[in-house]
Design a protein around this motif. Structure first.
Motif, PDB file in Angstrom:
ATOM      1  N   ASP A 105      15.546  52.866  24.548  1.00  0.00           N
ATOM      2  CA  ASP A 105      16.674  52.762  25.467  1.00  0.00           C
ATOM      3  C   ASP A 105      16.452  53.605  26.723  1.00  0.00           C
ATOM      4  OD1 ASP A 105      18.781  51.187  23.872  1.00  0.00           O
ATOM      5  OD2 ASP A 105      18.094  52.689  22.452  1.00  0.00           O
ATOM      6  N   TYR A 106      17.159  53.204  27.770  1.00  0.00           N
ATOM      7  CA  TYR A 106      17.084  53.888  29.063  1.00  0.00           C
ATOM      8  C   TYR A 106      18.454  53.812  29.710  1.00  0.00           C
ATOM      9  CZ  TYR A 106      16.281  54.137  34.138  1.00  0.00           C
ATOM     10  OH  TYR A 106      16.364  54.427  35.479  1.00  0.00           O
ATOM     11  N   LYS A 107      18.848  54.854  30.396  1.00  0.00           N
ATOM     12  CA  LYS A 107      20.174  54.924  31.002  1.00  0.00           C
ATOM     13  C   LYS A 107      20.080  55.478  32.417  1.00  0.00           C
ATOM     14  CE  LYS A 107      24.696  55.072  31.065  1.00  0.00           C
ATOM     15  NZ  LYS A 107      24.765  55.631  32.414  1.00  0.00           N
ATOM     16  N   LEU A 108      20.842  54.885  33.342  1.00  0.00           N
ATOM     17  CA  LEU A 108      20.827  55.313  34.743  1.00  0.00           C
ATOM     18  C   LEU A 108      22.235  55.343  35.309  1.00  0.00           C
ATOM     19  CD1 LEU A 108      19.310  55.837  37.496  1.00  0.00           C
ATOM     20  CD2 LEU A 108      19.318  53.338  37.782  1.00  0.00           C
ATOM     21  N   ASN A 109      22.583  56.440  35.992  1.00  0.00           N
ATOM     22  CA  ASN A 109      23.786  56.514  36.814  1.00  0.00           C
ATOM     23  C   ASN A 109      23.358  56.832  38.239  1.00  0.00           C
ATOM     24  OD1 ASN A 109      26.525  56.229  35.524  1.00  0.00           O
ATOM     25  ND2 ASN A 109      25.614  57.648  34.057  1.00  0.00           N
ATOM     26  N   VAL A 110      23.930  56.141  39.210  1.00  0.00           N
ATOM     27  CA  VAL A 110      23.622  56.383  40.616  1.00  0.00           C
ATOM     28  C   VAL A 110      24.927  56.626  41.371  1.00  0.00           C
ATOM     29  CG1 VAL A 110      22.512  55.519  42.709  1.00  0.00           C
ATOM     30  CG2 VAL A 110      21.597  54.869  40.470  1.00  0.00           C
ATOM     31  N   ALA A 111      25.034  57.773  42.040  1.00  0.00           N
ATOM     32  CA  ALA A 111      26.184  58.059  42.899  1.00  0.00           C
ATOM     33  C   ALA A 111      25.899  57.474  44.276  1.00  0.00           C
ATOM     34  CB  ALA A 111      26.399  59.564  43.001  1.00  0.00           C
ATOM     35  N   LEU A 112      26.888  56.783  44.843  1.00  0.00           N
ATOM     36  CA  LEU A 112      26.708  56.073  46.117  1.00  0.00           C
ATOM     37  C   LEU A 112      27.723  56.570  47.145  1.00  0.00           C
ATOM     38  CD1 LEU A 112      26.404  52.582  44.427  1.00  0.00           C
ATOM     39  CD2 LEU A 112      24.510  53.878  45.409  1.00  0.00           C
ATOM     40  N   SER A 113      27.304  56.615  48.391  1.00  0.00           N
ATOM     41  CA  SER A 113      28.153  57.123  49.468  1.00  0.00           C
ATOM     42  C   SER A 113      29.078  56.057  50.041  1.00  0.00           C
ATOM     43  CB  SER A 113      27.294  57.700  50.601  1.00  0.00           C
ATOM     44  OG  SER A 113      26.458  56.686  51.162  1.00  0.00           O
ATOM     45  N   GLY A 114      28.995  54.838  49.522  1.00  0.00           N
ATOM     46  CA  GLY A 114      29.855  53.750  49.968  1.00  0.00           C
ATOM     47  C   GLY A 114      30.019  52.726  48.862  1.00  0.00           C
ATOM     48  N   LYS A 115      30.484  51.559  49.207  1.00  0.00           N
ATOM     49  CA  LYS A 115      30.738  50.502  48.237  1.00  0.00           C
ATOM     50  C   LYS A 115      29.573  49.515  48.182  1.00  0.00           C
ATOM     51  CE  LYS A 115      35.017  51.374  46.853  1.00  0.00           C
ATOM     52  NZ  LYS A 115      35.370  51.609  45.436  1.00  0.00           N
ATOM     53  N   ILE A 116      29.101  49.240  46.970  1.00  0.00           N
ATOM     54  CA  ILE A 116      28.133  48.171  46.806  1.00  0.00           C
ATOM     55  C   ILE A 116      28.880  46.835  46.805  1.00  0.00           C
ATOM     56  CG2 ILE A 116      26.324  49.475  45.635  1.00  0.00           C
ATOM     57  CD1 ILE A 116      27.473  48.658  42.989  1.00  0.00           C
ATOM     58  N   THR A 117      28.228  45.796  47.244  1.00  0.00           N
ATOM     59  CA  THR A 117      28.860  44.478  47.332  1.00  0.00           C
ATOM     60  C   THR A 117      28.023  43.448  46.580  1.00  0.00           C
ATOM     61  OG1 THR A 117      27.692  43.933  49.403  1.00  0.00           O
ATOM     62  CG2 THR A 117      29.845  45.028  49.588  1.00  0.00           C
ATOM     63  N   MET A 118      28.665  42.316  46.279  1.00  0.00           N
ATOM     64  CA  MET A 118      28.002  41.221  45.577  1.00  0.00           C
ATOM     65  C   MET A 118      28.409  39.903  46.237  1.00  0.00           C
ATOM     66  SD  MET A 118      28.468  42.598  41.654  1.00  0.00           S
ATOM     67  CE  MET A 118      27.169  41.545  41.023  1.00  0.00           C
ATOM     68  N   GLU A 119      28.367  39.898  47.540  1.00  0.00           N
ATOM     69  CA  GLU A 119      28.929  38.802  48.325  1.00  0.00           C
ATOM     70  C   GLU A 119      28.303  37.453  48.018  1.00  0.00           C
ATOM     71  OE1 GLU A 119      28.552  39.987  52.357  1.00  0.00           O
ATOM     72  OE2 GLU A 119      30.052  41.588  52.226  1.00  0.00           O
ATOM     73  N   LYS A 120      26.981  37.414  47.871  1.00  0.00           N
ATOM     74  CA  LYS A 120      26.311  36.130  47.672  1.00  0.00           C
ATOM     75  C   LYS A 120      26.782  35.458  46.382  1.00  0.00           C
ATOM     76  CE  LYS A 120      21.722  33.984  47.415  1.00  0.00           C
ATOM     77  NZ  LYS A 120      20.250  34.229  47.464  1.00  0.00           N
ATOM     78  N   HIS A 121      26.822  36.223  45.300  1.00  0.00           N
ATOM     79  CA  HIS A 121      27.221  35.648  44.018  1.00  0.00           C
ATOM     80  C   HIS A 121      28.717  35.370  43.957  1.00  0.00           C
ATOM     81  CE1 HIS A 121      23.197  37.087  42.936  1.00  0.00           C
ATOM     82  NE2 HIS A 121      23.256  36.237  41.928  1.00  0.00           N
ATOM     83  N   GLU A 122      29.527  36.223  44.562  1.00  0.00           N
ATOM     84  CA  GLU A 122      30.966  35.988  44.554  1.00  0.00           C
ATOM     85  C   GLU A 122      31.329  34.776  45.415  1.00  0.00           C
ATOM     86  OE1 GLU A 122      32.658  39.735  45.668  1.00  0.00           O
ATOM     87  OE2 GLU A 122      32.554  40.527  43.616  1.00  0.00           O
ATOM     88  N   LYS A 123      30.613  34.587  46.499  1.00  0.00           N
ATOM     89  CA  LYS A 123      30.864  33.426  47.361  1.00  0.00           C
ATOM     90  C   LYS A 123      30.528  32.142  46.623  1.00  0.00           C
ATOM     91  CE  LYS A 123      29.707  31.426  51.870  1.00  0.00           C
ATOM     92  NZ  LYS A 123      28.906  31.591  53.125  1.00  0.00           N
ATOM     93  N   TRP A 124      29.430  32.121  45.868  1.00  0.00           N
ATOM     94  CA  TRP A 124      29.055  30.911  45.137  1.00  0.00           C
ATOM     95  C   TRP A 124      30.128  30.570  44.108  1.00  0.00           C
ATOM     96  CZ3 TRP A 124      28.174  29.802  39.953  1.00  0.00           C
ATOM     97  CH2 TRP A 124      27.640  28.537  39.691  1.00  0.00           C
ATOM     98  N   ARG A 125      30.628  31.592  43.414  1.00  0.00           N
ATOM     99  CA  ARG A 125      31.634  31.327  42.387  1.00  0.00           C
ATOM    100  C   ARG A 125      32.942  30.860  43.033  1.00  0.00           C
ATOM    101  NH1 ARG A 125      30.663  32.673  37.320  1.00  0.00           N
ATOM    102  NH2 ARG A 125      32.904  32.444  36.914  1.00  0.00           N
ATOM    103  N   GLY A 126      33.401  31.578  44.032  1.00  0.00           N
ATOM    104  CA  GLY A 126      34.612  31.188  44.733  1.00  0.00           C
ATOM    105  C   GLY A 126      35.884  31.259  43.908  1.00  0.00           C
ATOM    106  N   ASP A 127      35.858  32.021  42.806  1.00  0.00           N
ATOM    107  CA  ASP A 127      37.051  32.085  41.949  1.00  0.00           C
ATOM    108  C   ASP A 127      37.737  33.447  41.974  1.00  0.00           C
ATOM    109  OD1 ASP A 127      35.142  33.522  40.602  1.00  0.00           O
ATOM    110  OD2 ASP A 127      35.138  32.296  38.783  1.00  0.00           O
ATOM    111  N   GLY A 128      37.264  34.329  42.861  1.00  0.00           N
ATOM    112  CA  GLY A 128      37.921  35.618  43.023  1.00  0.00           C
ATOM    113  C   GLY A 128      37.584  36.674  41.983  1.00  0.00           C
ATOM    114  N   ILE A 129      36.655  36.391  41.086  1.00  0.00           N
ATOM    115  CA  ILE A 129      36.277  37.373  40.074  1.00  0.00           C
ATOM    116  C   ILE A 129      35.577  38.558  40.737  1.00  0.00           C
ATOM    117  CG2 ILE A 129      34.781  37.817  38.080  1.00  0.00           C
ATOM    118  CD1 ILE A 129      35.148  34.965  37.249  1.00  0.00           C
TER     119      ILE A 129
END
Length: 560
Positions: free
Chosen positions: A329-353
């Motif tokens: 097993d392997y585990k990773l946490n990454v602290a980010l200075s802003g918001k990550i986005t998933m625009e391409k996949h969310e746009k394809w779905r188009g259902d607001g998930i």
């Protein structure tokens, strides 16, 4: 309370992971004096939620786990009043998982199988029908198997047996299909049923318990039945909210928890475990029993004094597998200075998930197979299949306003890398972040800090031999009455006064609490037999032994 009494209890529980705390809560609720000792400064073990310090002040992380995969199958919440009395809150995540494809398409694994099948038709109409057929078989297996998971595997409760028998009678038409499915390898079961990568991939990435080509590994797909029937939840406030609620339950029943108290060895008197010795020499004494919730192999090969077990039994303990699979097993946490986005996949779905919410996979089926083979060879795979999640999509308070935490877990990394652990961990982390950045935009550019845990780190942080989150390799020969080993199953051990619980005992790992619940029930049943049917006589027994324990305590201290 005198110092001697503070250092004695009816039951001492070693390890404040969630299973140890579940056992302690049940035992304390039954009126026993319970003392939990934990090596780490905070409780929770692999369900810990703690500040991301010193790497990223102001951020909070779930150190290891994320979703409560099996907790909702149990009666623990109701029995202990965790939600009604002690503030535990949980929400079912639906869909709990989404397979993200490189081209922007995706398949959501909904709690409702027909909804998943409707999405799957886009990739393969045949697979959609096959999924419904498979769910029918798996749902039957859950109805038969779950009652037997919630009792001792060596002396099962008659009610559990009858419930399983009722499920078998109800689903008798599916018994042949269940047998065929469970006897096959995971890869065989998947390839027999499905042709499209959209469904094949997540069924390996999220379930890498055994080698994918191992006979009898097809049983791992039973998780789909749990997902469908019970739903998979997350705890508000992080996974650490679960042990926090358990700690409140224990305290309400006058139980005690000591942190920063690593156990050096078990104390054995006249062949019986009578307490524990902490690092530094302090001894704590147990009137009734000691229950260890750490790795069974840790208990039996490191904590139990040499010579306590007969040679044959010691050999069985020594041979408990913790590194046999070739994958780790392997585990990773990454602290980010802003918001990550998933625009391409969310746009394809188009259902607001909100695709950031689930524990999502994004590698192909073949990449999973290749990664497993490479890991077994001691190589760092080109791609590291695993599950990604934006923790702050559920708990925004885990990061400063406008910032995110990215969480990732993989079960397919080498257990013995040829290049050594320092280089292997570096390569694994770089490859995870590179691949994840295609799906979670912003990971690379927004990174503030990272905490990556490979096998040696998991072993050190969570006191788990060989960094195994399962404590015992989940191979088919180590389930039920053989888990963790012959003569050590059913939470009993051959050593009087010593019991086992935790992920390395029946039935499985994951956030469920079932091993802790089962172990407590076994102990209470044993204590009632010892007390001729009731726990009330324990008071008389405690009074009779208190003077002995106090004298022993005074003698131990005077010798220092």
């Amino acid at each position: 309370m005198t110092e001697a009494v503070q250092n004695t209890a009816d039951v001492i529980v070693v390890g404040a992971g969630h299973n140890g705390l579940v056992s302690a809560a049940y035992l304390a609720q039954a009126g026993l004096d319970v003392l939990v000792v934990e090596a780490s400064p905070t409780i929770g073990g692999m369900t810990s939620t703690n500040p991301f310090e010193p790497e990223a002040p102001g951020y909070i992380i779930n150190e290891a786990s994320m979703q409560a995969s099996l907790f909702r199958t149990t009666t623990i919440d109701k029995d202990l009043g965790l939600s009604s009395k002690f503030g535990l809150r949980q929400t079912v995540i639906d869909p709990a998982h989404v397979q993200l494809n490189y081209d922007g398409t995706s398949l959501a694994l909904w709690r409702d199988p027909t909804r998943t099948a409707d999405e799957l038709r886009y990739f393969s109409p045949a697979d959609a029908e096959a999924l419904i057929d498979l769910y029918r078989v798996i749902d039957a297996a859950v109805e038969i198997g779950l009652p037997l998971m919630q009792t001792s595997p060596v002396s099962p409760d008659i009610k559990a047996v009858l419930k399983a028998a009722k499920g078998m009678a109800k689903n008798r038409k599916e018994l042949i299909a269940i047998g065929r499915w469970m006897a096959s390898s995971q890869a065989e079961a998947i390839e027999d049923s499905f042709e499209s990568d959209a469904i094949r991939a997540p069924l390996t990435i999220a379930l890498p318990f055994m080698p994918f080509d191992a006979d009898l590994s097809g049983w791992s797909l039973i998780y789909l039945g749990v997902l469908s029937k019970y739903g998979v939840s997350m705890f508000h406030g992080g996974t650490g909210a679960f042990p926090a609620a358990l700690a409140k339950s224990i305290a309400a029943n006058r139980g005690r928890i000591r942190t920063s108290a690593p156990v050096e060895s078990l104390v054995v008197t006249n062949g019986r475990v009578t307490g524990v010795r902490l690092q530094g020499g302090e001894e704590l004494y147990a009137r009734r029993a000691v229950l260890t919730a750490c790795s069974p192999k840790t208990t039996l090969t490191r904590l139990l004094p040499e010579g306590t077990l007969p040679r044959v039994l010691q050999n069985k303990a020594d041979k408990i597998p913790t590194r046999r699979r070739g994958i780790a097993d392997y585990k990773l946490n990454v602290a980010l200075s802003g918001k990550i986005t998933m625009e391409k996949h969310e746009k394809w779905r188009g259902d607001g998930i909100d695709l950031r919410l689930g524990c999502n996979s994004f590698n192909t089926y073949q990449e999973s197979l290749d990664a497993a083979k490479a890991s077994i060879r001691g190589e760092v795979p080109e791609h590291i299949p695993g599950l990604g999640h934006a923790t702050t999509s559920f708990d925004q308070g885990f990061a400063p306003e406008g910032c995110d935490i990215f969480w990732f877990w993989a079960g397919i990394t080498p257990s013995d890398p040829r290049v050594g652990w320092d280089e292997a961990k570096k390569q694994i982390t770089e490859r995870v972040i590179k691949d994840a950045s295609h799906y979670y935009q912003g990971i690379e550019s927004l990174e503030v800090a990272r905490r990556d845990l490979a096998l040696p780190d998991i072993e050190e942080r969570f006191w788990a031999i060989d960094g195994s989150v399962y404590h015992v390799d989940p191979v088919i020969s180590r389930f039920g009455p053989l888990k963790p080993a012959e003569k050590f199953a059913g939470y009993h051990t051959p050593v009087p006064g010593l019991y086992l619980t935790g992920a390395g005992t029946h039935p499985v790992a994951g956030i469920s609490g079932m091993p802790g619940q089962n172990a407590a029930r076994v102990m209470l049943k044993d204590f009632r037999k010892q007390d001729n049917g009731g726990l009330t006589d324990r008071v008389k027994a405690a009074a009779a032994t208190e003077n002995i324990l106090s004298a022993r305590f005074d003698k131990a201290n005077s010798a220092k």
